[in-house]
Write an enzyme that holds these catalytic residues in place. Sequence first.
Site, mmCIF file in Angstrom:
data_model
loop_
_atom_site.group_PDB
_atom_site.id
_atom_site.type_symbol
_atom_site.label_atom_id
_atom_site.label_comp_id
_atom_site.label_asym_id
_atom_site.label_seq_id
_atom_site.Cartn_x
_atom_site.Cartn_y
_atom_site.Cartn_z
ATOM 1 C CG ASP A 221 15.413 -46.983 -3.939
ATOM 2 O OD1 ASP A 221 14.507 -46.900 -4.838
ATOM 3 O OD2 ASP A 221 16.467 -46.900 -3.935
ATOM 4 C CG ASP A 245 1.786 -53.391 4.201
ATOM 5 O OD1 ASP A 245 1.235 -52.526 4.827
ATOM 6 O OD2 ASP A 245 2.056 -54.554 4.378
ATOM 7 C CG ASP A 249 1.595 -48.214 7.706
ATOM 8 O OD1 ASP A 249 0.761 -48.386 7.070
ATOM 9 O OD2 ASP A 249 2.083 -48.966 8.799
#
Length: 354
Positions: A221, A245, A249
């Site tokens: 986080d 993943d 992005d």
Amino acid sequence: MKIAVLPGDGIGPEVIAQAIKVLNALAKDGLKIEIEQAPIGGAAYDASGDPLPDATLKLARAADAVLMGAVGGIRYDTLPREVRPEQGLLRIRKELGVFANLRPAILYPELVNASTLKAEFVSGLDILIIRELTGDVYFGKPRGRRTTNGGEKEGFDTMMYSESEIARIAHIGFKVAMKRDKKLCSVDKANVLDTSMLWREVVSGIGKEYPQVALSHMLVDSAAMQLVRRPKQFDVILTGNLFGDILSDEASMLTGSIGMLPSASLDEKNKGLYEPIHGSAPDIAGKNLANPLATILSVAMMLRYTLGKESIAKRVEDAVKNVLQQGFRTGDIAASGEQIIGTNEMGDAVVNAL
Ligand code: NAD
């Protein structure tokens, strides 16, 4: 050298066509390659009812390297999970054993205005995200759906990493860090997840074998926040399949567009599966709007990591830099007022620059 090319769905075939133009141009210059294409994903499901047909897998196994476009599409979203296009992608990664996914996020100086972050925070950005690709919650078992005694539906997946899976990706992380700024940030969720506690222990243990590398740990986080707060603090980020993943992005937007990020997925012997990190982009498919540079840069990674052609890899990367310097832009990387060209024209521009 045999290259298996799997265009896939949506913008996959469009961006792959540009990469093939680049490969053909290099072949004319003496690069000895043979290209063979096969379907994967939705295209393969349409042709044979299987998103990864045996013939495609056989071709990929026999090839020296595999170049892939992207898979997926709205019309496949209602299919049972086993035959959905994304299962073809997960299966080929697993079958080829390509556990180490290298995702460089580099901001080209010409695209500094295409980034959603202020120039002072992103200019000069050069991060490498190493994502473990064949384990974690995407592959852990048991998984599935069930109905409780009370009649409520539940969905469940298993997050899992073995010590050896963590160790082999950690070694890749430290080795890559040694060739860069010798800074490795391992990202996990060790304050909550047992899988992550083991991840942190194993990575720390292996770190002792690489005393020159400064190892740090960060919770996912916090890493998501730091990536948009002060992204240049990172050099190499090492993380698991799920977190990688998502973070890659996020990192792609620092560079201007997801259409700029290539990737290499390597096995123990550097055989690789190369693909842009983006998906099949159904919203722009078939319209000559997609940015093919991530796929072309994936070709450069293939030349470097699997085919051992560093100088040709550099030529391809320089050609991409050159077209950006000349001001060529697809819509996703154009700042306001800049002229926009299509997928095909961008492919041609790279070939001309080569
Ligand atoms: P996506 O990456 O396909 O698209 C996200 C956004 O980025 C869209 O607005 C799209 O237009 C844009 N975009 C993506 N690539 C671009 C490019 N080269 N040039 C310009 N713009 C680009 O992600 P999504 O929309 O979440 O998923 C669409 C489909 O792709 C789904 O079926 C998903 O499962 C699949 N998918 C496949 C892969 C893969 O094949 N590796 C990865 C992610 C998603």
